[in-house]
Motif scaffolding. Structure first.
Motif, PDB file in Angstrom:
ATOM      1  N   UNK A   1     -19.131   4.792 -59.719  1.00 38.53           N
ATOM      2  CA  UNK A   1     -17.887   4.307 -60.309  1.00 38.53           C
ATOM      3  C   UNK A   1     -18.225   3.227 -61.331  1.00 38.53           C
ATOM      4  N   UNK A   2     -17.538   3.242 -62.462  1.00 41.40           N
ATOM      5  CA  UNK A   2     -17.738   2.233 -63.485  1.00 41.40           C
ATOM      6  C   UNK A   2     -16.748   1.100 -63.269  1.00 41.40           C
TER       7      UNK A   2
ATOM      8  N   UNK B   1     -20.756   4.939 -54.984  1.00 41.92           N
ATOM      9  CA  UNK B   1     -19.599   4.891 -54.101  1.00 41.92           C
ATOM     10  C   UNK B   1     -19.915   4.104 -52.829  1.00 41.92           C
ATOM     11  N   UNK B   2     -21.114   4.325 -52.292  1.00 39.18           N
ATOM     12  CA  UNK B   2     -21.509   3.661 -51.050  1.00 39.18           C
ATOM     13  C   UNK B   2     -21.500   2.148 -51.203  1.00 39.18           C
ATOM     14  N   UNK B   3     -22.086   1.657 -52.295  1.00 35.45           N
ATOM     15  CA  UNK B   3     -22.140   0.209 -52.496  1.00 35.45           C
ATOM     16  C   UNK B   3     -20.764  -0.359 -52.813  1.00 35.45           C
TER      17      UNK B   3
ATOM     18  N   UNK C   1     -15.805   6.719 -66.616  1.00 38.30           N
ATOM     19  CA  UNK C   1     -16.785   5.835 -67.243  1.00 38.30           C
ATOM     20  C   UNK C   1     -16.314   5.424 -68.639  1.00 38.30           C
ATOM     21  N   UNK C   2     -15.980   6.406 -69.483  1.00 40.69           N
ATOM     22  CA  UNK C   2     -15.527   6.096 -70.833  1.00 40.69           C
ATOM     23  C   UNK C   2     -14.249   5.255 -70.817  1.00 40.69           C
ATOM     24  N   UNK C   3     -13.320   5.626 -69.958  1.00 45.55           N
ATOM     25  CA  UNK C   3     -12.052   4.915 -69.894  1.00 45.55           C
ATOM     26  C   UNK C   3     -12.283   3.442 -69.543  1.00 45.55           C
ATOM     27  N   UNK C   4     -13.181   3.199 -68.601  1.00 45.92           N
ATOM     28  CA  UNK C   4     -13.454   1.832 -68.165  1.00 45.92           C
ATOM     29  C   UNK C   4     -14.244   1.055 -69.212  1.00 45.92           C
TER      30      UNK C   4
END
Length: 401
Positions: free
Chosen positions: A269-270, A280-282, A323-326
């Motif tokens: 996730x960005x 995701x885990x972290x 990613x791009x959106x963020x």
């Protein structure tokens, strides 16, 4: 303000089309080594959101001094040269001139800007000098609204401040007309799992180089950026460019290696608040920390609800758009301030806030003796301290208070 471009590569599909409509993309830089030029031209001409002002064609001339086995679609072009030697440009050999002419013709079909062919640069030598010569040649011989000097510069080059000063001075003195610079950094091939981590002195000199070139009157297009596109936004770059694969977000020397590279993709996730491209885990580990909620770490993307409610439903294609959106939100967050002093203050605030979120989670994990999880978060966040140190170096060198 800085705008985000798609760094085009293999397996394009509808990624750019969707990114233009929903993920904050404001154009694209196309790779003729990853898609046939005829296909690129047809795509640009038929895609809403792309026009000659926000579309660029990367000449990827840096492959020309290497073995032709590195070439993919470029190898199908009869005019693309390989194993270029120093004497070839001095003699204006057909192998170079024919490609420059064809690249100009192809660029004109989709762009108002000619990115001029340039070499891979690891020293102030003939590769550098001839890249500028080719730029000046294109100014004299091809009519475009804009021109971009293409420079692919090795990361190690920035370990030496003398190199940096000579580099800036040479460009300033020998470029006939100051317009755009399409600048890409070529990084070492490392197994470092934190994609953003690097030497702070090198990064500080990279920031300084962009700043000085901008101050000299050049507009900067920065290619192959990752989360650091947000950091580079303090410098008032015209564009930062980033793609859907990690190889399109960080240019590495593996591109000059005939050996195949393998790697298993993990869902990530960005996070703009964490300034991280995090697994995701972290991320779940962090939001399980008392005092940290999802709202503290989410970027405000259109995929956030699904992440919370059913993260397994998110595909890699979804996460590429996320990613791009963020990134576009992060770039806007920093670049919308009108002065570099304010942008630096805002960047420092964002970095320190991210560090505090990580620290809170790491402290709890250490208290629970969950040392492996704590170690992962320390590694995922160590670039943040590097960024702060690099900003310190940049400010001291550029004398920005």
């Amino acid at each position: 303000m800085t705008k985000l471009l798609a760094q085009h590569g293999a397996a394009k599909g509808r990624k750019i089309t969707e990114g233009l409509s929903t993920a904050g993309l404001e154009g694209a830089i196309f790779s003729p080594n990853d898609e046939k030029l005829s296909s690129i031209i047809d795509y640009v001409l038929s895609t809403e959101g792309l026009n000659k002002s926000n579309t660029f064609l990367d000449p990827q001339f840096y492959f020309s001094v290497y073995d032709e086995g590195l070439l993919k679609k470029l190898g199908e072009l009869q005019t693309y040269p390989s194993n270029i030697a120093r004497r070839d440009w001095r003699r204006k050999s057909d192998s170079i001139m024919d490609y420059i002419n064809e690249h100009s013709t192809n660029s004109r079909n989709i762009s108002n800007t000619l990115i001029t062919p340039g070499f891979y640069i690891d020293n102030v030598d003939w590769h550098f000098d001839y890249s500028i010569d080719i730029y000046n040649h294109c100014l004299e011989n091809f009519e475009f609204d804009h021109y971009a000097l293409s420079l692919l510069v090795d990361y190690s080059f920035f370990s030496n401040k003398t190199n940096v000063d000579e580099f800036i001075e040479e460009i300033n003195d020998t470029v006939v007309e100051k317009d755009y610079i399409y600048l890409t950094f070529c990084y070492e091939n490392k197994s470092e799992s934190n994609y953003e981590e690097m030497d702070s002195s090198n990064l500080g000199n990279m920031l300084y180089t962009i700043y000085r070139l901008n101050q000299a009157g050049f507009k900067i297009i920065l290619g192959y950026t990752f989360m650091n596109s947000i950091l580079f936004s303090i410098l008032d770059c015209e564009f930062v460019s980033s793609g859907w694969f990690n190889t399109l977000r960080k240019f590495q020397k593996t591109k000059f290696d005939l050996s195949p590279t393998f790697g298993r993709r993990k869902q990530r996730y960005t996070s703009v608040p964490l300034l991280s491209y995090i697994t995701f885990e972290d991320l779940k580990t962090i939001v399980s920390t008392p005092g940290i909620e999802y709202d503290d770490v989410l970027s405000g993307s259109s995929y956030d609800t699904r992440l919370i409610e059913s993260s397994e439903s998110l595909s890699f294609v979804d996460l590429e758009q996320q990613y791009w959106e963020s990134i576009s939100k992060g770039v806007l967050m920093i670049s919308e301030s009108t002065t570099i002093e304010k942008r630096i203050v805002n960047m420092r605030t964002a970095i320190n806030n991210a560090i505090q979120l990580y620290k809170k989670a790491i402290d709890v994990l250490n208290e629970k003796d969950e040392l492996e999880s704590a170690k992962r978060l320390k590694n995922a966040s160590k670039h943040l301290v590097t960024w702060l140190e690099a900003i310190d170096i940049f400010q001291a060198t550029a004398v920005i208070i």
